[in-house]
Write a protein that holds these residues in place. Structure first.
Motif, mmCIF file in Angstrom:
data_model
loop_
_atom_site.group_PDB
_atom_site.id
_atom_site.type_symbol
_atom_site.label_atom_id
_atom_site.label_comp_id
_atom_site.label_asym_id
_atom_site.label_seq_id
_atom_site.Cartn_x
_atom_site.Cartn_y
_atom_site.Cartn_z
ATOM 1 N N GLN A 93 -15.009 65.982 78.891
ATOM 2 C CA GLN A 93 -16.506 66.131 78.906
ATOM 3 C C GLN A 93 -16.573 67.267 79.744
ATOM 4 N N TYR A 94 -15.780 67.442 80.632
ATOM 5 C CA TYR A 94 -16.076 68.790 81.415
ATOM 6 C C TYR A 94 -15.861 69.903 80.770
ATOM 7 N N ALA A 95 -14.623 70.023 80.014
ATOM 8 C CA ALA A 95 -14.005 71.408 79.619
ATOM 9 C C ALA A 95 -14.050 71.604 78.007
ATOM 10 N N GLY A 96 -14.436 70.536 77.553
ATOM 11 C CA GLY A 96 -14.176 70.546 75.918
ATOM 12 C C GLY A 96 -12.933 69.724 75.432
ATOM 13 N N VAL A 97 -12.754 69.377 74.169
ATOM 14 C CA VAL A 97 -11.728 68.474 73.715
ATOM 15 C C VAL A 97 -10.396 69.305 73.722
ATOM 16 N N ALA A 98 -10.644 70.474 73.166
ATOM 17 C CA ALA A 98 -9.478 71.449 73.211
ATOM 18 C C ALA A 98 -8.687 71.522 74.655
ATOM 19 N N TRP A 139 -0.674 75.965 74.266
ATOM 20 C CA TRP A 139 -2.283 76.777 74.909
ATOM 21 C C TRP A 139 -2.689 77.820 73.548
ATOM 22 N N LEU A 140 -1.489 78.237 72.719
ATOM 23 C CA LEU A 140 -2.068 78.871 71.524
ATOM 24 C C LEU A 140 -2.954 78.185 70.582
ATOM 25 N N ILE A 141 -2.459 76.627 70.625
ATOM 26 C CA ILE A 141 -3.352 75.929 69.610
ATOM 27 C C ILE A 141 -4.769 75.741 70.517
ATOM 28 N N ALA A 142 -4.985 75.587 71.608
ATOM 29 C CA ALA A 142 -6.337 75.490 72.237
ATOM 30 C C ALA A 142 -6.855 76.467 72.372
ATOM 31 N N GLY A 143 -6.337 77.886 72.133
ATOM 32 C CA GLY A 143 -7.192 78.981 72.515
ATOM 33 C C GLY A 143 -8.021 79.225 71.331
ATOM 34 N N ASN A 144 -8.396 78.282 70.223
ATOM 35 C CA ASN A 144 -9.287 78.461 69.253
ATOM 36 C C ASN A 144 -10.474 78.104 69.548
ATOM 37 N N THR A 145 -10.608 77.498 70.793
ATOM 38 C CA THR A 145 -12.003 77.154 71.238
ATOM 39 C C THR A 145 -12.786 77.959 72.083
ATOM 40 N N GLY A 146 -14.012 78.228 71.750
ATOM 41 C CA GLY A 146 -14.832 78.881 72.872
ATOM 42 C C GLY A 146 -14.896 78.404 74.089
ATOM 43 N N THR A 271 -3.124 78.507 65.614
ATOM 44 C CA THR A 271 -2.741 77.141 65.367
ATOM 45 C C THR A 271 -1.524 77.093 64.733
ATOM 46 N N VAL A 272 -1.139 78.121 63.761
ATOM 47 C CA VAL A 272 0.112 77.965 62.883
ATOM 48 C C VAL A 272 1.129 78.544 63.980
ATOM 49 N N ALA A 273 0.855 79.750 64.785
ATOM 50 C CA ALA A 273 1.950 80.100 65.543
ATOM 51 C C ALA A 273 2.404 79.264 66.755
ATOM 52 N N VAL A 278 5.841 74.614 69.122
ATOM 53 C CA VAL A 278 5.925 73.359 69.695
ATOM 54 C C VAL A 278 6.869 72.742 68.719
ATOM 55 N N LEU A 279 7.085 72.913 67.320
ATOM 56 C CA LEU A 279 7.813 72.574 66.547
ATOM 57 C C LEU A 279 9.345 72.656 66.719
#
Length: 295
Positions: A93-98, A139-146, A271-273, A278-279
């Motif tokens: 709620q404070y910072a967004g889902v990602a 962190w790379l995956i979460a970096g998609n958000t604004g 997200t792919v990178a 992670v994998l």
């Protein structure tokens, strides 16, 4: 703790990957159910508790715990789980889902660093490195958000990290103090206690939802909560908590894949990178953790 056999270790890995796949599917329900995240969580707790109770009766497993000490531990586990969920949703709620998700997923690193200390040992360097690689991928995956659209980023990150710490404590407490109980039995008490702890925050919106929403809620509470958490707690009986933490980094990868299949949300290159990193970390821990368990 006694060393586990190769068969038990394999059972733990299968249970864990099944749990993480189901965990990944829970993100879909946030868009399918017309309730707030907190209301969804409270209802899924009670649905899960009822489902687990029926499962225990069907399998003729013991429902009552062995001692008052176990009831005290179950209460503590339920409080940790409920607090983890509350702070997790507050972080989003404070910072967004990602940002909330990435803050939560500091828990694998916490586990890697904390679990060896319980044995008065230092964390193995490669495990720590894999933890960092997994977190960097997240962190790379979460970096998609604004993130600039959210004014309370630091508060959200802090709350999310607190949620991760609570989840780490819950996992380690179960692993070392409550693992003699089955996964279904342990999660029955945790979801029941969690539901009662959170029910004070339940809004009246649930009284006005339709049949489709209730169908999704029942599916979420039974399959994607009761079954997935039973798998997850079962894996803790046979795997080291740090192994569970690192492989759990697959959660956002599974979520992304399911979003592509169900919601047609195509991932970006970040997200792919991030998913590849992670994998890689999870694959390393799966393969090398299995070899170490056989020694």
């Amino acid at each position: 703790m006694q060393p586990v056999s190769a068969a038990d270790h394999r059972k733990g890995l299968l249970s864990l990957h099944g749990a993480i796949l189901l965990f990944g599917g829970t993100a879909l329900f946030s868009q399918l159910i017309s309730l707030t995240a907190l209301d969804i969580t409270i209802i899924r707790c009670f649905v899960a508790a009822i489902t687990l109770l029926m499962l225990l009766q069907l399998r003729h497993e013991r429902i009552r715990l062995s001692s008052w000490r176990d009831y005290g531990l179950a209460l503590l586990l339920g409080l940790l789980m409920a607090s983890h969920w509350v702070t997790y949703f507050a972080g989003m709620q404070y910072a967004g889902v990602a940002i909330g998700v990435i803050a939560l997923y500091t828990y694998p690193l916490m586990t890697v660093l904390i679990e060896p200390l319980l044995h008065r040992q230092l964390p193995p360097p490669m495990d720590a490195l894999m933890g960092f690689i997994g977190l960097f991928g997240l962190w790379l995956i979460a970096g998609n958000t604004g993130t600039e659209q959210h004014p309370h980023i630091l508060t959200g990150v802090f709350t999310g990290v607190l949620s991760a710490l609570l989840f780490t404590a819950r996992n380690l407490l179960y692993k070392y103090k409550f693992a003699h109980c089955s996964g279904a039995q342990a999660m029955f008490y945790q979801t029941l206690i969690g539901g009662f702890v959170l029910v004070a925050w339940l809004s009246d919106d649930w009284q006005h939802i339709g049949a489709l929403d209730w169908t999704y809620l029942l599916l979420l509470g039974s399959v994607f909560t009761a079954l997935s958490h039973a798998f997850f707690t079962t894996s803790l009986r046979y795997l080291k908590a740090k192994t569970v933490g690192l492989i759990s980094c697959l959660h956002p990868v599974y979520s992304t894949a399911l979003a592509v299949l169900v919601l047609a949300e195509v991932p970006t290159w970040r997200t792919v990178a991030g998913g590849a990193l992670v994998l890689s970390a999870a694959a390393y821990e799966t393969l090398h953790g299995h070899k170490r368990a056989l020694r």
